[in-house]
Design a protein around this motif. Structure first.
Motif, short mmCIF file in Angstrom:
data_model
loop_
_atom_site.label_atom_id
_atom_site.label_comp_id
_atom_site.label_asym_id
_atom_site.label_seq_id
_atom_site.Cartn_x
_atom_site.Cartn_y
_atom_site.Cartn_z
N PHE A 18 0.83 -1.21 0.00
CA PHE A 18 0.00 0.00 0.00
C PHE A 18 0.87 1.26 0.00
O PHE A 18 0.61 2.20 -0.75
CB PHE A 18 -0.93 -0.02 1.22
CG PHE A 18 -1.75 1.22 1.41
CD1 PHE A 18 -2.87 1.45 0.63
CD2 PHE A 18 -1.41 2.17 2.36
CE1 PHE A 18 -3.64 2.60 0.80
CE2 PHE A 18 -2.16 3.31 2.55
CZ PHE A 18 -3.29 3.52 1.75
N PHE A 74 -6.65 -0.65 7.20
CA PHE A 74 -6.45 0.24 6.05
C PHE A 74 -6.99 1.65 6.31
O PHE A 74 -6.50 2.61 5.72
CB PHE A 74 -7.04 -0.35 4.78
CG PHE A 74 -6.12 -1.37 4.17
CD1 PHE A 74 -4.90 -1.00 3.63
CD2 PHE A 74 -6.45 -2.70 4.16
CE1 PHE A 74 -4.03 -1.92 3.09
CE2 PHE A 74 -5.60 -3.64 3.61
CZ PHE A 74 -4.38 -3.26 3.08
N GLU A 92 -5.83 -4.83 -3.07
CA GLU A 92 -6.11 -5.39 -1.75
C GLU A 92 -7.46 -6.08 -1.69
O GLU A 92 -7.82 -6.67 -0.68
CB GLU A 92 -6.03 -4.30 -0.67
CG GLU A 92 -4.68 -3.61 -0.61
CD GLU A 92 -3.50 -4.56 -0.44
OE1 GLU A 92 -3.66 -5.64 0.15
OE2 GLU A 92 -2.41 -4.22 -0.93
N THR A 121 -5.69 5.84 -3.94
CA THR A 121 -5.88 4.94 -2.81
C THR A 121 -7.09 4.05 -3.01
O THR A 121 -7.05 2.85 -2.75
CB THR A 121 -6.01 5.77 -1.51
OG1 THR A 121 -4.84 6.57 -1.37
CG2 THR A 121 -6.16 4.88 -0.30
N LEU A 152 -6.71 0.01 -3.20
CA LEU A 152 -7.36 -0.82 -2.18
C LEU A 152 -8.39 -1.76 -2.81
O LEU A 152 -8.55 -2.90 -2.37
CB LEU A 152 -8.02 0.05 -1.11
CG LEU A 152 -7.08 0.74 -0.14
CD1 LEU A 152 -7.84 1.66 0.80
CD2 LEU A 152 -6.27 -0.28 0.67
#
Length: 185
Positions: free
Chosen positions: A35, A72, A140, A132, A136
């Motif tokens: 990240f 997160f 992610e 972001t 994510l």
């Protein structure tokens, strides 16, 4: 299943089991490092700051979201605090400021392949919120509901933001469809 493991480890850690705390950190270290790698020249320090914030706030987690989204959310807050310290002459706005505008020497370990490097470069030119959000979601695996928890927004709002972020990324890449293919996990 992963949420159950996280919940069990967290409860043991809260009860004083330091091994459980280390296991939780180990479970999230690589994800946090990934990240921060594309957003900071010091991903190690950013991960450390996130884990320290997690230690300080471990008893505040109420279980209304997954522990992963909690991690997160903390990481996002650490990133934005870090970016704000880098921007002295103007205000940092995560919805409009890009990482590239703030940190011009970013070299990502994830950007070794040409296509991946171009994708990362294009991502850095997006506002930090869009970058972001996309990372994510795709890297992610957070869905709209989980992203809503991280960004403190409704899932429907997140879907609209994702759509705008994808469109902005497509514009930045200007027809490099092969690069977009590397974005999926």
């Amino acid at each position: 299943m992963a949420e159950d493991i996280d919940a069990e480890l967290l409860e043991r850690w809260r009860g004083g089991d330091q091994v459980a705390g280390r296991e939780l950190f180990t479970r999230y270290f690589d994800q946090l490092y990934r990240f921060f790698t594309n957003k900071s020249t010091e991903p190690d320090e950013m991960v450390q700051a996130t884990l320290l914030a997690l230690v300080k706030s471990r008893d505040q987690f109420a279980g209304r979201s997954s522990f992963r989204t909690y991690v997160f959310t903390i990481a996002r807050n650490v990133l934005y605090a870090h970016l704000r310290t880098l921007v002295r002459e103007r205000a940092f706005d995560p919805e409009t400021s890009s990482i590239e505008e703030i940190v011009t020497t970013i070299r990502s370990r994830l950007a070794r392949a040409d296509e991946h490097r171009r994708l990362c470069d294009a991502l850095r030119t997006l506002p930090a919120d869009q970058q972001t959000l996309l990372e994510l979601h795709y890297w992610e695996g957070l869905d709209a509901a989980a992203l809503g928890e991280v960004f403190d927004a409704q899932a429907q709002t997140i879907r609209a933001r994702l759509s705008r972020a994808r469109a902005a990324l497509r514009d930045k890449l200007a027809g490099n469809d092969d690069v977009l293919d590397t974005f999926h996990p």
